[in-house]
Write an enzyme that holds these catalytic residues in place. Sequence first.
Site, PDB file in Angstrom:
ATOM      1  N   TRP A 232     -14.844  32.359  24.814  1.00 21.82           N
ATOM      2  CA  TRP A 232     -13.725  33.047  25.233  1.00 21.82           C
ATOM      3  C   TRP A 232     -13.884  34.315  26.098  1.00 21.82           C
ATOM      4  O   TRP A 232     -14.761  35.180  25.762  1.00 21.82           O
ATOM      5  CB  TRP A 232     -13.082  33.732  23.877  1.00 21.82           C
ATOM      6  N   ASP A 325      -0.852  31.275  23.970  1.00 23.11           N
ATOM      7  CA  ASP A 325       0.227  31.724  23.332  1.00 23.11           C
ATOM      8  C   ASP A 325       1.164  32.260  24.342  1.00 23.11           C
ATOM      9  O   ASP A 325       2.330  32.646  24.027  1.00 23.11           O
ATOM     10  CB  ASP A 325      -0.223  32.927  22.260  1.00 23.11           C
ATOM     11  N   HIS A 378       1.941  24.924  19.100  1.00 22.35           N
ATOM     12  CA  HIS A 378       1.664  23.831  18.141  1.00 22.35           C
ATOM     13  C   HIS A 378       3.211  23.468  17.300  1.00 22.35           C
ATOM     14  O   HIS A 378       4.183  23.773  17.883  1.00 22.35           O
ATOM     15  CB  HIS A 378       0.640  24.483  16.700  1.00 22.35           C
ATOM     16  N   ASN A 418      -4.906  27.757  15.574  1.00 26.68           N
ATOM     17  CA  ASN A 418      -3.920  27.580  14.560  1.00 26.68           C
ATOM     18  C   ASN A 418      -4.384  26.777  13.149  1.00 26.68           C
ATOM     19  O   ASN A 418      -5.507  26.364  13.346  1.00 26.68           O
ATOM     20  CB  ASN A 418      -2.512  27.380  14.904  1.00 26.68           C
ATOM     21  N   TRP A 516      -0.230  32.729  10.568  1.00 24.76           N
ATOM     22  CA  TRP A 516      -1.323  32.155  11.359  1.00 24.76           C
ATOM     23  C   TRP A 516      -2.641  32.899  11.268  1.00 24.76           C
ATOM     24  O   TRP A 516      -3.525  32.891  12.083  1.00 24.76           O
ATOM     25  CB  TRP A 516      -0.536  32.507  12.767  1.00 24.76           C
ATOM     26  N   GLU A 548     -14.852  33.114  13.318  1.00 18.75           N
ATOM     27  CA  GLU A 548     -14.203  34.431  14.033  1.00 18.75           C
ATOM     28  C   GLU A 548     -12.852  34.623  13.621  1.00 18.75           C
ATOM     29  O   GLU A 548     -11.973  33.968  13.472  1.00 18.75           O
ATOM     30  CB  GLU A 548     -14.404  34.238  15.681  1.00 18.75           C
ATOM     31  N   ASP A 550      -9.192  36.101  13.166  1.00 17.21           N
ATOM     32  CA  ASP A 550      -7.815  36.146  13.733  1.00 17.21           C
ATOM     33  C   ASP A 550      -7.359  37.622  13.935  1.00 17.21           C
ATOM     34  O   ASP A 550      -6.616  37.864  14.823  1.00 17.21           O
ATOM     35  CB  ASP A 550      -6.801  35.440  13.113  1.00 17.21           C
TER      36      ASP A 550
HETATM   37  C1  BGC Z   1      -9.439  37.345  19.925  1.00 16.28           C
HETATM   38  C2  BGC Z   1     -10.699  37.170  20.984  1.00 16.28           C
HETATM   39  C3  BGC Z   1     -11.838  36.391  20.618  1.00 16.28           C
HETATM   40  C4  BGC Z   1     -10.994  34.806  19.984  1.00 16.28           C
HETATM   41  C5  BGC Z   1     -11.945  33.812  19.561  1.00 16.28           C
HETATM   42  C6  BGC Z   1      -8.941  36.015  19.675  1.00 16.28           C
HETATM   43  O1  BGC Z   1      -8.006  36.266  18.327  1.00 16.28           O
HETATM   44  O2  BGC Z   1      -8.468  38.186  20.554  1.00 16.28           O
HETATM   45  O3  BGC Z   1     -11.252  38.538  21.202  1.00 16.28           O
HETATM   46  O4  BGC Z   1     -12.718  36.074  21.361  1.00 16.28           O
HETATM   47  O5  BGC Z   1     -10.011  34.881  19.181  1.00 16.28           O
HETATM   48  O6  BGC Z   1     -12.538  34.175  18.297  1.00 16.28           O
END
Ligand code: BGC
Length: 612
Positions: A232, A325, A378, A418, A516, A548, A550
């Site tokens: 990302w 989004d 989605h 999602n 979500w 990671e 949300d």
């Molecule tokens: C965050 C990003 C992050 C990505 C992947 C998004 O919700 O805002 O900062 O890199 O998720 O985890």
Amino acid sequence: MRFVPLRAAGRSRLRRATIVASALVLGSGMAVVAATQASAATGCSVNYQVTNQWPGGFGASIAITNLGDPISSWTLKWTWPSGQTVQSGWSGNFSQSGSTETVTSLSYNGNIATGATVSGIGFNGSWTGSNTNPTSFTLNGVTCNGSVGSSPTPTRTTASPTPTRTTASPTPTRTTTSPTPTSTGSPCTTNCPAHVDNPYAGAKGYVNPEWQAEANAESGGSRVSNNPTGVWLDRIAAIAGANGAMGLRAHLDQALAERSGSTPEYIQFVIYDLPGRDCAALASNGELGPNDIGRYESEYIDPIAAIMSDSKYSSLRIINIIEIDSLPNLVTNTNGTAGATDMCNTMLQNGNYVKGIQYALNKLHAISNAYNYIDAGHHAWLGWDSNFGPAADLFASTARGTTAGMASVDGFITDTANYSALQEPYFNINSTVGGQSVRQSTWVDWNNYVDELSFAQAFRTKLVSEGFSSGLGMLIDTSRDGWGGPNRPTAASTSTDMNTFVNQSRIDKRIHAGNWCNQSGAGLGERPRANPGPAGIDAYVWIKPPGESDGSSSAISNDEGKGFDRMCDPTYGGNARNGNNMSGALPNAPLSGHWFSAQFQQLMANAYPPLS
Ligand code: BGC
């Protein structure tokens, strides 16, 4: 009542102040100076922005533009007007003595070519009383007033007696943004790689070593850590590498190193930094304000395109997932709908989502080994008739407005980050209970789709009918839509009550399909792979890196522009957009994008197909 998704309403609380310390248009005299070499030309301008402010604290970003001869290291200084202090900084060594702040370059951002900009420098600071912005900066001892002068101590005295250089143009007319790129490479011009129909087919996926290390540090994580996940680019600083992380070039170099034999390698980036980002939620608000389209183009997309077009990387298949989004939010969360927010209305009115995406499509499509996939929400977002057609129209008009038209889009992706089930095995949209359609159930709520696969295939057909190529490929982000584990149904319910039937039969165990954030009970889904079988699907992919977060489950101050969205708070009772249901979020979650060990463990435990 139709459910109008998605994501909680709310306004960004971001407060933003901008100072452009100086600005100018360089006069043609610059070229003469370079030729006469009377002395080193110096000059600079600094763009200082408060990106976020809260009682007693603030975050700021700094971009330095070098207007003089190239430099290989820099020292930036300013005086604090109202006693502020820096708590922690990034992309520079920060030190403070009284009211004087000094920042020096790091190994990777010391070189600034003439006219180039180094951005991504920033810090978190504290203030009391007032937070007045500094207005005067020096770079290597020279005041950044936007004009070009000689270095303070010229070492040559044999210069031509009457230097013909003029100073900068007297009436600055534009703000200084990097005219372009830091790329040292050049675009491929001969023997360029073919642009294939499905970039995933026959190729190996790049495994992000940073995500892999996080996964491997978890007990049992090595069972999944070999999967390719999205990288990302979620802020300008991510291009160079934010806070010591790998930047774009580092990932591309690593992908080249990972490539084995003649098997093509693909690498997936998420382009995610639009002005006014995440307009219907707070958890992923970004660094750019709603009108920062110029910065998006020149400080974000241009440098990305410059690096990706380096011929050194022409053997890689570079897949860009474009702006999660954003276009779906313009369809459902604007113009007086139940989901409308002020920020989404602003982004619809100022056109900067569409302009930004068109700019990205143009720049990235021009790179023959790069592939554009646009985010298409989605099924539980765009699956209702009222959203389905308008979304396809908006995607089509956006693509039509690019230089290459529809051809600038290789495909679309659904379910990014999602949790919607890939396939509901025990009922479909045509199922009936006691003579009634499942569409009448509270869960389905008149949607035309019950899962991602049926939605993605139907949406593809609709997009092709709107003029997109018949070779259009769909991706589905299956990273967290597995819904395995002990609560997964093993057969269709035998109940004759509609809601009981649907609730007992469905594998998607969310409280509401509009939830979500960090969903309790979710599991890893289908492992990434090309051509998984269903017609029109290029690949199952893991764009959201599992593990990671949300969004944080309570407010956490940060320098990323991210807010606190109560849809990430497990105690929140919801709003109209999720039928006033509980959020279903896991507790103790860190900021979006940050590692969330408990969630990763849950995703592995509930993986479907299960992990061996
Ligand atoms: C965050 C990003 C992050 C990505 C992947 C998004 O919700 O805002 O900062 O890199 O998720 O985890």
